[in-house]
Write an enzyme that holds these catalytic residues in place. Structure first.
Site, PDB file in Angstrom:
ATOM      1  N   ALA A  62       0.857  -1.190   0.000  1.00  0.00           N
ATOM      2  CA  ALA A  62       0.000   0.000   0.000  1.00  0.00           C
ATOM      3  C   ALA A  62       0.892   1.239   0.000  1.00  0.00           C
ATOM      4  O   ALA A  62       2.063   1.168   0.367  1.00  0.00           O
ATOM      5  CB  ALA A  62      -0.891  -0.014   1.242  1.00  0.00           C
ATOM      6  N   GLY A 101       0.591  -5.182   1.024  1.00  0.00           N
ATOM      7  CA  GLY A 101      -0.536  -5.249   0.107  1.00  0.00           C
ATOM      8  C   GLY A 101      -0.142  -5.817  -1.238  1.00  0.00           C
ATOM      9  O   GLY A 101      -0.971  -6.391  -1.942  1.00  0.00           O
ATOM     10  N   GLU A 104      -0.513  -9.368  -0.797  1.00  0.00           N
ATOM     11  CA  GLU A 104      -1.955  -9.645  -0.629  1.00  0.00           C
ATOM     12  C   GLU A 104      -2.678  -9.634  -1.974  1.00  0.00           C
ATOM     13  O   GLU A 104      -3.590 -10.418  -2.199  1.00  0.00           O
ATOM     14  CB  GLU A 104      -2.562  -8.631   0.345  1.00  0.00           C
ATOM     15  CG  GLU A 104      -2.072  -8.857   1.776  1.00  0.00           C
ATOM     16  CD  GLU A 104      -2.518  -7.788   2.727  1.00  0.00           C
ATOM     17  OE1 GLU A 104      -2.158  -6.608   2.521  1.00  0.00           O
ATOM     18  OE2 GLU A 104      -3.233  -8.112   3.683  1.00  0.00           O
ATOM     19  N   GLU A 124       3.894  -5.484   7.553  1.00  0.00           N
ATOM     20  CA  GLU A 124       3.026  -4.472   8.144  1.00  0.00           C
ATOM     21  C   GLU A 124       3.267  -4.233   9.634  1.00  0.00           C
ATOM     22  O   GLU A 124       3.181  -3.108  10.112  1.00  0.00           O
ATOM     23  CB  GLU A 124       1.554  -4.827   7.923  1.00  0.00           C
ATOM     24  CG  GLU A 124       1.080  -4.617   6.502  1.00  0.00           C
ATOM     25  CD  GLU A 124       1.308  -5.826   5.614  1.00  0.00           C
ATOM     26  OE1 GLU A 124       2.139  -6.693   5.961  1.00  0.00           O
ATOM     27  OE2 GLU A 124       0.655  -5.897   4.559  1.00  0.00           O
TER      28      GLU A 124
HETATM   29  N1  T1G Z   1       4.550   3.421   0.019  1.00  0.00           N
HETATM   30  C1  T1G Z   1       5.006   4.650  -0.340  1.00  0.00           C
HETATM   31  N2  T1G Z   1       6.305   4.916  -0.645  1.00  0.00           N
HETATM   32  C2  T1G Z   1       7.166   3.894  -0.585  1.00  0.00           C
HETATM   33  C3  T1G Z   1       6.770   2.576  -0.216  1.00  0.00           C
HETATM   34  C4  T1G Z   1       5.395   2.367   0.084  1.00  0.00           C
HETATM   35  N3  T1G Z   1       4.927   1.163   0.398  1.00  0.00           N
HETATM   36  N4  T1G Z   1       7.876   1.784  -0.245  1.00  0.00           N
HETATM   37  C5  T1G Z   1       8.903   2.575  -0.608  1.00  0.00           C
HETATM   38  N5  T1G Z   1       8.490   3.830  -0.811  1.00  0.00           N
HETATM   39  C6  T1G Z   1       9.306   4.965  -1.260  1.00  0.00           C
HETATM   40  C7  T1G Z   1      10.416   5.308  -0.270  1.00  0.00           C
HETATM   41  O1  T1G Z   1       9.919   6.204   0.720  1.00  0.00           O
HETATM   42  C8  T1G Z   1      11.419   5.950  -1.193  1.00  0.00           C
HETATM   43  O2  T1G Z   1      10.917   7.249  -1.485  1.00  0.00           O
HETATM   44  C9  T1G Z   1      11.299   5.145  -2.487  1.00  0.00           C
HETATM   45  O3  T1G Z   1       9.990   4.558  -2.443  1.00  0.00           O
HETATM   46  C10 T1G Z   1      12.348   4.060  -2.613  1.00  0.00           C
HETATM   47  O4  T1G Z   1      12.242   3.294  -1.410  1.00  0.00           O
HETATM   48  C11 T1G Z   1      -2.872  -3.127   3.077  1.00  0.00           C
HETATM   49  C12 T1G Z   1      -1.468  -1.439   4.534  1.00  0.00           C
HETATM   50  C13 T1G Z   1      10.015  -1.874  -1.530  1.00  0.00           C
HETATM   51  C14 T1G Z   1      11.946  -3.088  -0.454  1.00  0.00           C
HETATM   52  O5  T1G Z   1       6.303  -2.006   4.099  1.00  0.00           O
HETATM   53  O6  T1G Z   1      10.501  -2.119   2.088  1.00  0.00           O
HETATM   54  O7  T1G Z   1       0.793  -2.753   2.361  1.00  0.00           O
HETATM   55  O8  T1G Z   1      12.770   8.544  -0.434  1.00  0.00           O
HETATM   56  O9  T1G Z   1      14.633   3.647  -0.722  1.00  0.00           O
HETATM   57  O10 T1G Z   1      15.769   0.317  -0.949  1.00  0.00           O
HETATM   58  O11 T1G Z   1      -1.747  -4.762   4.276  1.00  0.00           O
HETATM   59  O12 T1G Z   1      10.987   0.493  -0.160  1.00  0.00           O
HETATM   60  O13 T1G Z   1      12.825   8.026  -2.904  1.00  0.00           O
HETATM   61  O14 T1G Z   1      11.127   9.659  -1.971  1.00  0.00           O
HETATM   62  O15 T1G Z   1      13.183   1.879   0.400  1.00  0.00           O
HETATM   63  O16 T1G Z   1      14.880  -0.255  -3.291  1.00  0.00           O
HETATM   64  C15 T1G Z   1       3.789  -2.536   3.187  1.00  0.00           C
HETATM   65  C16 T1G Z   1       8.076  -0.734   2.300  1.00  0.00           C
HETATM   66  C17 T1G Z   1       3.047  -1.252   3.220  1.00  0.00           C
HETATM   67  C18 T1G Z   1       7.313  -2.010   1.956  1.00  0.00           C
HETATM   68  C19 T1G Z   1      12.353  -1.091  -1.914  1.00  0.00           C
HETATM   69  N6  T1G Z   1       4.967  -2.422   2.358  1.00  0.00           N
HETATM   70  N7  T1G Z   1       9.117  -0.477   1.332  1.00  0.00           N
HETATM   71  O17 T1G Z   1      13.551  -0.785  -1.240  1.00  0.00           O
HETATM   72  O18 T1G Z   1      13.914   1.599  -2.034  1.00  0.00           O
HETATM   73  S1  T1G Z   1       1.662  -1.347   4.310  1.00  0.00           S
HETATM   74  C20 T1G Z   1       6.156  -2.137   2.907  1.00  0.00           C
HETATM   75  C21 T1G Z   1      10.272  -1.209   1.320  1.00  0.00           C
HETATM   76  C22 T1G Z   1       0.574  -2.341   3.472  1.00  0.00           C
HETATM   77  C23 T1G Z   1      -1.521  -3.649   3.431  1.00  0.00           C
HETATM   78  C24 T1G Z   1      -0.700  -2.659   4.223  1.00  0.00           C
HETATM   79  C25 T1G Z   1      11.302  -0.802   0.308  1.00  0.00           C
HETATM   80  C26 T1G Z   1      11.382  -1.737  -0.898  1.00  0.00           C
HETATM   81  P1  T1G Z   1      11.974   8.466  -1.717  1.00  0.00           P
HETATM   82  P2  T1G Z   1      13.558   2.616  -0.828  1.00  0.00           P
HETATM   83  P3  T1G Z   1      14.633   0.207  -1.903  1.00  0.00           P
END
Ligand code: T1G
Length: 695
Positions: A62, A101, A104, A124
């Site tokens: 998400a 997500g 999911e 999450e």
């Molecule tokens: N949402 C918004 N922005 C995100 C994002 C996300 N999920 N993931 C990364 N970014 C942005 C980050 O802030 C950065 O922005 C850029 O992307 C590159 O990220 C319903 C509710 C995917 C492994 O927890 O683990 O789904 O600083 O530097 O090292 O159940 O990003 O460039 O402006 O980390 O290559 C669950 C979180 C969400 C994954 C890539 N998902 N992200 O790593 O790049 S909650 C996560 C990561 C959810 C559902 C629930 C990593 C990555 P900027 P980065 P990276």
């Protein structure tokens, strides 16, 4: 531009999500995906669909930046519902990562193929929430309660191979072309007459959820996301699928409102914000492939290990062959540890060691692109090393010191090239701790700072810019809240009460446990160093001196504040109570846990405000990251500055005024704190303005 496009050929619809940088499932993507699935369902020319993510990964989850705002329809669960109830089969073509997500969505599809090297996870709970789009209901149905609970509570991604053996995916690709391989898989499924296979129709999971709950409560004390996620999983064991989904949604919404969710999301974005330093935007870093390290002790060997793990060529200098060999042995042990932890395969360990030279001749550093000095913490010794480096290092080489508190300007002045000098304060163990304080001296050139930040990224570190002062950001603030703790002990609190109160607040360890770990000789040396300039209001913790003189240096001598003869954990020792009591003078009193925490945090936030006001730290969020990554601050509280905003800056000021009546340590509130309270602003407001100022 619609981030979701569909191409149909030979009866196969390829639906592609293209929303850089991580294909986050923001509102536009959810709308586009819902439309694409509806169009596919109604398109008679398409008999099966393949869902792909463009770029380096499938779906990153998400859109976290939408949290805290009203979520616009269609919700992710609704989109996944449309996928799962589609009358025609849909395949998830997974590569790179399918997280939160993103996974999911894949679980709502009827079949899943993943490429080697893919990370599949439900992280999450690290954000203070739970998989809120069916993950707590579908995952246990696919892989069983135990694997699902471990994935959701532990929040660690699993490999494609493990996902295949667990039943999370159906096929492991070759990794050449995810879309092409998924289309081939679709052809196979079509020829086999495969039908949609809704996960919701699979039997509800069975098992011992109580054991998972007990494990979660022990491993994540004070945190709510993990046990709440287990509640959602438990619901799916007894309720209908739809009721389980509704319960998951209710619990998800509950967690979305918690301070823990706010703290963990703040930490997520702060750790990315610090690496984007406005003053080096657009500045080209210097090339780094060969790194020199001077000093092969714990820090030097750790730094060398970190560089080898990043694929750099390392030359480490020690004063004699025996020390050089000892350094190589330490580095070898570090690499073997990484292999044991599964962070490194044997082949890469061997290659790393082949890239390491441990020698005694400093001339060997003449071709290094950067040299990191990690010798004894003495200004004279460091200035002498830098003078020699100046004569040996090639023009344009970056010269870095790993000092943890000394004046980098003075070290730079020992060379004829102060603009090439910078501080790189690694935290021990340097090959494991992610935090790196990048200390920018007065003469440091912008491209040298840019090089330091590029090196940090290469090493997988989190760089935080720091200005020059005694202790930079972390250790300077540490000295102040440690003094607040010492004053409480001098006034009647037991070190054990202080440690317990702060562990209950969420710190991994209390300050006196930390002393035992670091060694009481370190604290003694610091007090001796600062004695000449110490202010009368900062009362010397004579009990600490007494323990030092009694040879109780901590874990390394089997006793310090705690007695380690019976257990690694350490036990309170009546002898220490006696030593502490004899060091006190005047009246003493009791301290409640609540007051211990308030004093400790007031001292921490007050000094942190000074550090931000002086520009030693760029923004309050930079202080948060230093304390989350380097000082065991509870992550779900977001860091000291995020915590202070939630607690109330006005309450901090009131606490300081209250404590100042009995403890001169609180003699003056930081001017920035007073200003923010007067202006009705927060540290979060300052994060925004400081970012704009430096943009
Ligand atoms: N949402 C918004 N922005 C995100 C994002 C996300 N999920 N993931 C990364 N970014 C942005 C980050 O802030 C950065 O922005 C850029 O992307 C590159 O990220 C319903 C509710 C995917 C492994 O927890 O683990 O789904 O600083 O530097 O090292 O159940 O990003 O460039 O402006 O980390 O290559 C669950 C979180 C969400 C994954 C890539 N998902 N992200 O790593 O790049 S909650 C996560 C990561 C959810 C559902 C629930 C990593 C990555 P900027 P980065 P990276």
């Amino acid at each position: 531009m619609n981030p979701v496009t569909t191409r149909v050929s030979d009866g196969i619809a390829v639906i592609t999500i293209d929303n850089p940088p991580v294909n986050a499932l923001g509102h536009a993507v959810r709308q586009g995906l819902a439309r694409a699935v509806a169009d596919f369902a109604g398109d008679e020319t398409a008999r099966i669909a393949v869902l792909c993510g463009a770029g380096r990964l499938f779906l990153g989850g998400a859109d976290i930046s939408e949290f805290g705002k009203p979520l616009a329809d269609p919700s992710l669960p609704a989109v996944i519902d449309a996928i799962e109830t589609c009358a025609k089969p849909i395949i998830a073509a997974i590569h790179g990562a399918a997280l939160g997500g993103g996974l999911e969505v894949a679980l709502g599809c009827h079949y899943r193929i993943a490429m080697p090297g893919t990370k599949l996870g439900l992280p999450e709970t690290t954000l203070g929430i739970l998989p809120g789009a069916g993950g707590t209901q579908r995952t246990p149905r696919l892989v069983g309660l135990d694997i699902a609970a471990d994935m959701i509570v532990g929040a660690k991604p699993i490999s494609a191979a493990d996902a295949l053996s667990a039943g999370l995916i159906d096929r492991l690709g070759q990794g050449t072309d995810p879309e092409a391989e998924a289309v081939d898989y679709a052809r196979t499924l079509l020829s086999d007459g495969a039908a949609p296979r809704p996960t919701r129709d699979m039997p509800a999971p069975k098992g011992d959820i109580a054991t998972h709950r007990a494990k979660a409560e022990a491993k994540y004390p004070g945190q709510i996301a993990q046990v709440t996620a287990l509640d959602a999983i438990a619901a799916g064991m007894t309720m209908s699928f739809d009721d389980g989904i509704a319960e998951e949604r209710r619990l998800f919404q509950t967690l979305m409102q918690t301070p823990q969710r706010a703290g963990l999301i703040h930490a997520f974005f702060a750790e990315r914000a610090v690496a984007k330093l406005p003053e080096i935007a657009g500045v080209e870093p210097r090339h780094i492939s060969r790194i020199g390290v001077i000093g092969g002790g714990t820090m030097g060997a750790g730094i060398a290990t970190s560089a080898l793990l990043a694929g750099l060529i390392v030359t480490l200098i020690e004063r004699d062959a025996t020390s050089a060999d000892a350094a190589r042995a330490t580095i070898t042990r570090n690499l073997d540890g990484a292999v044991k932890r599964g962070k490194l395969d044997g082949a890469r360990r061997d290659t790393a060691l082949e890239s390491l030279a441990t020698v005694t001749d400093i001339d060997a550093l003449s071709d290094a692109d950067i040299v990191v000095e990690a010798v004894f913490e003495s200004m004279d010794v460091k200035r002498e090393v830098f003078a020699r480096l100046d004569a040996v290092a090639k023009p344009g080489a970056v010269l870095a010191t790993n000092t943890s508190y000394l004046d980098v300007n003075k070290i730079a002045q020992a060379t004829a090239r102060p603009s090439d000098v910078i501080g790189l304060h690694f935290f021990s163990p340097a090959h494991i701790m992610k935090l790196l304080e990048v200390v920018v001296a007065d003469a440091t050139a912008p491209d040298v700072t840019a090089t330091a930040f590029a090196l940090a990224k290469r090493l997988g570190k989190t760089p935080v810019r720091a200005g020059v002062c005694d202790g930079f950001i972390g250790n300077r603030i540490l000295s102040q809240y440690r003094a607040a703790a010492d004053h409480m002990v001098l006034d009647g609190a037991s070190p054990y009460d202080v440690d317990r109160a702060l562990r209950d607040f969420g710190f991994a360890m209390g300050p006196y446990q930390v002393s035992d770990l670091a060694g009481l000789d370190i604290g003694f040396a610091t007090r001796e160093r600062k004695a000449a300039t110490a202010h009368p209001r900062d009362r010397r913790p004579t009990f600490a001196d007494a323990l030092y003189h009694a040879g109780r240096l901590g874990q390394k001598t089997g006793s310090g504040y705690y007695d380690y003869s019976e257990s690694r954990q350490g036990m309170p020792d009546p002898a220490v109570d006696a030593i502490v009591a004899s060091a006190r003078s005047g009246t003493t009193r009791d301290f409640t846990d609540e007051e211990i925490v308030r004093r400790y945090m007031a001292a921490m936030v007050n000094e942190a405000a000074r550090v931000v006001d002086e520009g030693i730290a760029l923004r309050p969020l930079d202080v948060d990251v230093v304390f989350l990554q380097g000082y065991g601050f509870p992550r779900y509280r977001g860091g000291p500055m995020h915590w202070a905003d939630a607690y109330g800056l006005d309450r901090i000021l009131a606490d300081i005024a209250e404590f100042a009546r009995t403890d001169d340590h609180f003699w003056q509130p930081a001017p920035l704190l007073t200003r923010l309270v007067e202006e009705g602003r927060s540290f979060a407001d300052l994060n925004k303005t400081r970012r704009e100022d430096h943009a």
